[in-house]
Design a protein around this motif. Structure first.
Motif, PDB file in Angstrom:
ATOM      1  N   SER A   1       0.820   5.855   0.783  1.00  0.00           N
ATOM      2  CA  SER A   1       1.966   4.804   0.452  1.00  0.00           C
ATOM      3  C   SER A   1       1.458   3.869  -0.593  1.00  0.00           C
ATOM      4  O   SER A   1       0.457   3.816  -0.914  1.00  0.00           O
ATOM      5  N   SER A   2       2.570   3.396  -1.154  1.00  0.00           N
ATOM      6  CA  SER A   2       1.920   2.437  -2.195  1.00  0.00           C
ATOM      7  C   SER A   2       1.382   1.106  -1.695  1.00  0.00           C
ATOM      8  O   SER A   2       0.600   0.697  -2.258  1.00  0.00           O
ATOM      9  N   GLY A   3       1.475   0.867  -0.460  1.00  0.00           N
ATOM     10  CA  GLY A   3       0.695  -0.119   0.222  1.00  0.00           C
ATOM     11  C   GLY A   3      -0.757   0.433   0.068  1.00  0.00           C
ATOM     12  O   GLY A   3      -1.598  -0.487   0.130  1.00  0.00           O
ATOM     13  N   GLU A   4      -1.161   1.769   0.575  1.00  0.00           N
ATOM     14  CA  GLU A   4      -2.367   2.280   0.478  1.00  0.00           C
ATOM     15  C   GLU A   4      -2.910   2.016  -0.840  1.00  0.00           C
ATOM     16  O   GLU A   4      -4.242   1.633  -1.213  1.00  0.00           O
ATOM     17  N   TRP A   5      -2.334   2.371  -1.945  1.00  0.00           N
ATOM     18  CA  TRP A   5      -2.654   2.201  -3.534  1.00  0.00           C
ATOM     19  C   TRP A   5      -2.937   0.607  -3.563  1.00  0.00           C
ATOM     20  O   TRP A   5      -3.745   0.259  -4.303  1.00  0.00           O
ATOM     21  N   ALA A   6      -1.944  -0.148  -3.029  1.00  0.00           N
ATOM     22  CA  ALA A   6      -2.222  -1.845  -3.255  1.00  0.00           C
ATOM     23  C   ALA A   6      -3.587  -2.070  -2.807  1.00  0.00           C
ATOM     24  O   ALA A   6      -4.544  -2.817  -3.449  1.00  0.00           O
ATOM     25  N   ALA A   7      -3.701  -1.578  -1.541  1.00  0.00           N
ATOM     26  CA  ALA A   7      -4.965  -2.038  -1.064  1.00  0.00           C
ATOM     27  C   ALA A   7      -6.307  -1.301  -1.735  1.00  0.00           C
ATOM     28  O   ALA A   7      -7.264  -2.170  -1.908  1.00  0.00           O
TER      29      ALA A   7
ATOM     30  N   GLY B   1      -8.743   4.415   5.216  1.00  0.00           N
ATOM     31  CA  GLY B   1      -7.658   5.058   5.048  1.00  0.00           C
ATOM     32  C   GLY B   1      -6.711   5.287   6.541  1.00  0.00           C
ATOM     33  O   GLY B   1      -5.786   6.092   6.446  1.00  0.00           O
TER      34      GLY B   1
END
Lengths: 231, 231
Positions: B88-94, B174
């Motif tokens: 998700s884009s949230g995982e990429w932001a993290a 993850g």
């Protein structure tokens, strides 16, 4: 059945500042849930749904009484799964990281600065309670804590600097939309914002822009909040 | 067209230790991509696909030469979207957060400890190059850097402590499966593990268990790696 949310307030009942209450309140707003709010002060514990626990926020859902902001977040997610607070187990794992990180990196430099200023916005009975409990907790009076503020400037700025890359590349820590990590990191900054217009550190531009976005999301619940500095 | 990966090696060509090469290599392994590896030393820059850039890892994909580990990660994700490195884009932001955090929190205490030990596993020509460049970079000789190791113990342990909650509640950063954040945080620890069996800090139990899982994933690519301490 109406959800009931018990929130902490200052001398003015619409002045709601607690970072832990903000975290729960932002989670409620994210989910778009309707609820009734009861505003209470530190010294009105007899009116808390759980007087022995003696802390806010508290969420009451039917006969279920949920204390502790993170427990409220988890309860909401489990009970009202629509509009999820995170979109994958990886986002939840990151949220667990941000909880610890915010507690270890953002709160410690903020606390010495905030204590005197929180005291200033409370009503008289709460002021006595707050001074007594906080001076015991920190082993120092509120004024001497305040004098330590500048020693936290460097660590606060180092912490905020870690947010520049994700918030430069994405609108939110949740990526394109805010997730629970945004609310976790934003809550202590909203605490400061509601209590005082003063600051003691420089905020990097990507974090300032993200703060602006955080004030607007969920119908601007954070942006519309009463701030002592505006009074 | 075969992907070609250029990795840094020690005196023994199978001793591959660079944390940046590990990040790229773990991303390749996560995606299950087939590739040819070329092992090179610091002083063989004339054989690097981009001698002027002069650093490894480098990925070559047809006529595309990708330098820098994070650029390789992003290139792989864009070009080979199957088996995504985050969900998700949230995982990429993290992940963007963990990049900065790892650089600011894990690398600084590790570097003084590692420099003398990396030097020890290099071949003679690389040793001269490494000592010269690193002593210039840090303004101190490798031995005096090593003597500063213990001053980083507390900050290393504070950093690792931040990982206890997410890795206690989830198998990986993850979540249920490793994502790019796991590889980012794991790479400097794998650097240490490949170079030396010594340490200078205590690792919390949830982080030890996560390390064990990280050694096993992707057909155990990290766990099978040659470690100087085992020789």
């Amino acid at each position: 059945m109406t959800l009931k949310f018990y929130d902490l307030c200052g001398a003015q009942s619409e002045l709601r500042f607690s970072p832990f209450c903000w975290l729960a309140r932002l989670a409620l707003a994210h989910k778009g849930l309707k609820y009734e709010t009861t505003l209470l002060r530190f010294t009105e514990k007899q009116n808390y749904p759980d007087p022995d626990y003696g802390k806010l926020p508290i969420l009451v859902d039917g006969d279920k009484v949920v204390t502790d902001s993170w427990s409220i977040v988890c309860y909401l997610e489990a009970t009202y799964p629509e509009r999820p607070l995170a979109h994958s187990s990886g986002e939840w794992a990151a949220a667990e990281f941000f909880r610890t990180w915010t507690g270890a990196v953002l709160f410690p430099p903020l606390v010495p600065f905030m204590m005197k200023r929180v005291h200033a916005i409370l009503d008289k009975r709460d002021q006595d309670y707050f001074r007594d409990t906080r001076e015991k907790r920190f082993g120092a009076n509120l004024e001497s804590l305040d004098q330590k503020t500048m020693s936290g400037k460097e660590s606060m700025e180092a912490g905020l600097a870690t947010l520049m890359a994700p918030l430069g590349a994405h609108d939110f820590l949740g990526g394109a939309v805010p997730n629970i990590s945004d609310y976790i990191v934003f809550s202590p900054l909203q605490w400061q914002r509601c209590v005082t217009s003063e600051t003691f550190y420089d905020t990097p531009a990507p974090v300032v822009s993200w703060m602006d976005r955080m004030l607007e999301v969920n119908d601007g619940v954070a942006g519309r909040a009463m701030c002592a500095g505006d009074l």
